[in-house]
Design a protein around this motif. Sequence first.
Motif, PDB file in Angstrom:
ATOM      1  N   TYR A  86       0.818  -1.214   0.000  1.00 22.12           N
ATOM      2  CA  TYR A  86       0.000   0.000   0.000  1.00 22.12           C
ATOM      3  C   TYR A  86       0.856   1.269   0.000  1.00 22.12           C
ATOM      4  O   TYR A  86       0.330   2.372  -0.053  1.00 22.12           O
ATOM      5  N   ARG A  87       2.164   1.085   0.040  1.00 25.09           N
ATOM      6  CA  ARG A  87       3.070   2.229  -0.051  1.00 25.09           C
ATOM      7  C   ARG A  87       3.821   2.251  -1.388  1.00 25.09           C
ATOM      8  O   ARG A  87       3.881   3.293  -2.040  1.00 25.09           O
ATOM      9  N   TYR A  89       3.649  -0.586  -3.839  1.00 23.67           N
ATOM     10  CA  TYR A  89       3.119  -1.582  -4.767  1.00 23.67           C
ATOM     11  C   TYR A  89       3.948  -2.876  -4.826  1.00 23.67           C
ATOM     12  O   TYR A  89       4.887  -3.075  -4.055  1.00 23.67           O
ATOM     13  N   PHE A 119       9.586   0.913  -7.410  1.00 19.28           N
ATOM     14  CA  PHE A 119       8.174   1.273  -7.502  1.00 19.28           C
ATOM     15  C   PHE A 119       7.619   0.979  -8.904  1.00 19.28           C
ATOM     16  O   PHE A 119       6.488   0.511  -9.057  1.00 19.28           O
ATOM     17  N   LYS A 218      -7.086  -4.239  -4.955  1.00 17.73           N
ATOM     18  CA  LYS A 218      -5.844  -3.883  -4.259  1.00 17.73           C
ATOM     19  C   LYS A 218      -5.527  -4.913  -3.179  1.00 17.73           C
ATOM     20  O   LYS A 218      -4.355  -5.284  -2.987  1.00 17.73           O
TER      21      LYS A 218
ATOM     22  N   ALA B  13       0.777   7.083  -5.886  1.00 23.20           N
ATOM     23  CA  ALA B  13       1.788   6.658  -4.921  1.00 23.20           C
ATOM     24  C   ALA B  13       1.172   6.518  -3.543  1.00 23.20           C
ATOM     25  O   ALA B  13       1.605   5.709  -2.733  1.00 23.20           O
ATOM     26  N   GLY B  14       0.149   7.282  -3.274  1.00 21.82           N
ATOM     27  CA  GLY B  14      -0.548   7.174  -2.005  1.00 21.82           C
ATOM     28  C   GLY B  14      -1.579   6.069  -2.007  1.00 21.82           C
ATOM     29  O   GLY B  14      -2.322   5.899  -1.049  1.00 21.82           O
ATOM     30  N   ALA B  15      -1.629   5.310  -3.073  1.00 22.91           N
ATOM     31  CA  ALA B  15      -2.557   4.186  -3.177  1.00 22.91           C
ATOM     32  C   ALA B  15      -3.997   4.619  -2.967  1.00 22.91           C
ATOM     33  O   ALA B  15      -4.801   3.921  -2.384  1.00 22.91           O
ATOM     34  N   ASN B 143      14.597   4.742 -13.478  1.00 26.08           N
ATOM     35  CA  ASN B 143      13.949   4.964 -12.180  1.00 26.08           C
ATOM     36  C   ASN B 143      14.961   5.109 -11.051  1.00 26.08           C
ATOM     37  O   ASN B 143      14.685   5.811 -10.075  1.00 26.08           O
ATOM     38  N   PRO B 148      11.876   7.251  -8.162  1.00 27.77           N
ATOM     39  CA  PRO B 148      10.487   6.836  -8.371  1.00 27.77           C
ATOM     40  C   PRO B 148       9.567   8.061  -8.320  1.00 27.77           C
ATOM     41  O   PRO B 148       9.971   9.109  -7.818  1.00 27.77           O
ATOM     42  N   PRO B 149       8.340   7.927  -8.828  1.00 24.43           N
ATOM     43  CA  PRO B 149       7.400   9.064  -8.777  1.00 24.43           C
ATOM     44  C   PRO B 149       7.215   9.594  -7.353  1.00 24.43           C
ATOM     45  O   PRO B 149       7.000  10.790  -7.172  1.00 24.43           O
TER      46      PRO B 149
END
Lengths: 277, 277
Positions: A86-87, A89, A119, A218, B13-15, B143, B148-149
């Motif tokens: 969840y942070r 992936y 990521f 998810k 990124a914050g899901a 990356n 990463p993003p």
Amino acid sequence: MSELSRRELIVKAGAVALGAAVVQLGCGLRHKPNTEAGAVASGAADVQLGNVGPKASAAVDPKKWPWPYEKLDPAKTAEIAYNEWYRVYCGASVISSVFSQLAEKVGEPYKSFPVDGFFFLLGGIADWGTVCGTGAGANIVANLIVGPPTSGDHAGFTIGSNLMEYYGNTMMPVFVPKNPKIDPAKIVQTQSDSPLCHISLGKWMKASGFPKASAERKERCSRLAATMAYQLVKNLNAWKDGKYDENIKWDPAEEVGINAQQNCTDCHGSSVPTAKR
Amino acid sequence: MSELSRRELIVKAGAVALGAAVVQLGCGLRHKPNTEAGAVASGAADVQLGNVGPKASAAVDPKKWPWPYEKLDPAKTAEIAYNEWYRVYCGASVISSVFSQLAEKVGEPYKSFPVDGFFFLLGGIADWGTVCGTGAGANIVANLIVGPPTSGDHAGFTIGSNLMEYYGNTMMPVFVPKNPKIDPAKIVQTQSDSPLCHISLGKWMKASGFPKASAERKERCSRLAATMAYQLVKNLNAWKDGKYDENIKWDPAEEVGINAQQNCTDCHGSSVPTAKR
């Protein structure tokens, strides 16, 4: 199935043709359920954990193998992967689940490893639906810890390859975290018969009825990452104990003459091309 | 095609679910030839190379981005990738082509990076035929250098994703090394329309008539690695100059509702499933 021997891999590493000892085998569906799928959270009864606390790391050269490894608790690792999904992936969560623990237990080269840089493995590499990030991440971990075949030990390569097989031949996800975000009864299990994100996710979306953007999807992917992290650490622990079975389970270059997954007919239908040898 | 904005990636990124601003687009074949395919060995006229010699590296934290980058010569990078392919194969050769030069010019974190640990990317990850190692390696490099993003700059993610598109939409291989091991006239070019090793290699094997074990196939794959390394460095140089076009070219999650490549009909035929939103 054939065995990819140490010698063959070393020869491969030298980029020498493998010769003509080719066996023409069929390319059938291999849908055997993986009997290890029962690997659910079950504590750490068979794991002896190493000492806690980082060691001096100045002497560790990340370009020499194997990297220092201490056995980890598969269930604890899976819990970490589940939460890390969840942070960062799928791919990075599998890497993080192992390397974050080894950073604490061992120190370098894990402490400095740029986990979050992976990521991009999400969604089969930047959402392109190719290899599932959990398989890519597991291969990265196994090969970085044990070393590439060129280092003299091909167990990391074999663990990685066999985890691709496990991924496709298992009703996923398996691992159930202690505090799931979604009721496990809502998360159906599907077998991908492929290491590809697109196929794996597509089959699950079809069976479950949930879209990609859903919380249920998810949960499925985060539990899949946890399942792969569990199996990865189980294999690494066996390797550390000198008990990992080094037979590689799928050697497509030898069996079908081209890099491939196992179920040719899924895409090719009844007219599977024969690769020239 | 849609743009994956910085904000969207940070949200991702914050899901957090991306919301319902979904556009239902067709999933057609996108076979447009890539006009950048003329990127052959042509010297370094537009490249200003940095100072030679490693700098002090103690202050570099590999978990902070961007990593220090100095512009590289695409053609020189491609030559290195071509030669490294014959040592560590596709994925690791692309990583090595960039990181080995930066290890000399910049020092850490490149000097300590375990390039050879990515040997396993060969053949679409341990010969499973999934993502071509050249695409995987290029994504790793982009990356890790840009970040990463989640680091705040999504150019690395975008460069990686767009290189997957370039890979599939280009007649490959493009780059011709100074001293090819095989006469270039013998190496036909094919367009994979896919980032997958199996499909890319299968189409080339069919068009060329050469088997996987042949010297010609190895030449094709090593020149493909060189081509990807060339494009990768061209993009990284543009990013370094603040001139990289940040539009992402393929956002399957938004366009078709599932992580995917662009040519659905290649596998699905005329009955392409519609992903639930």
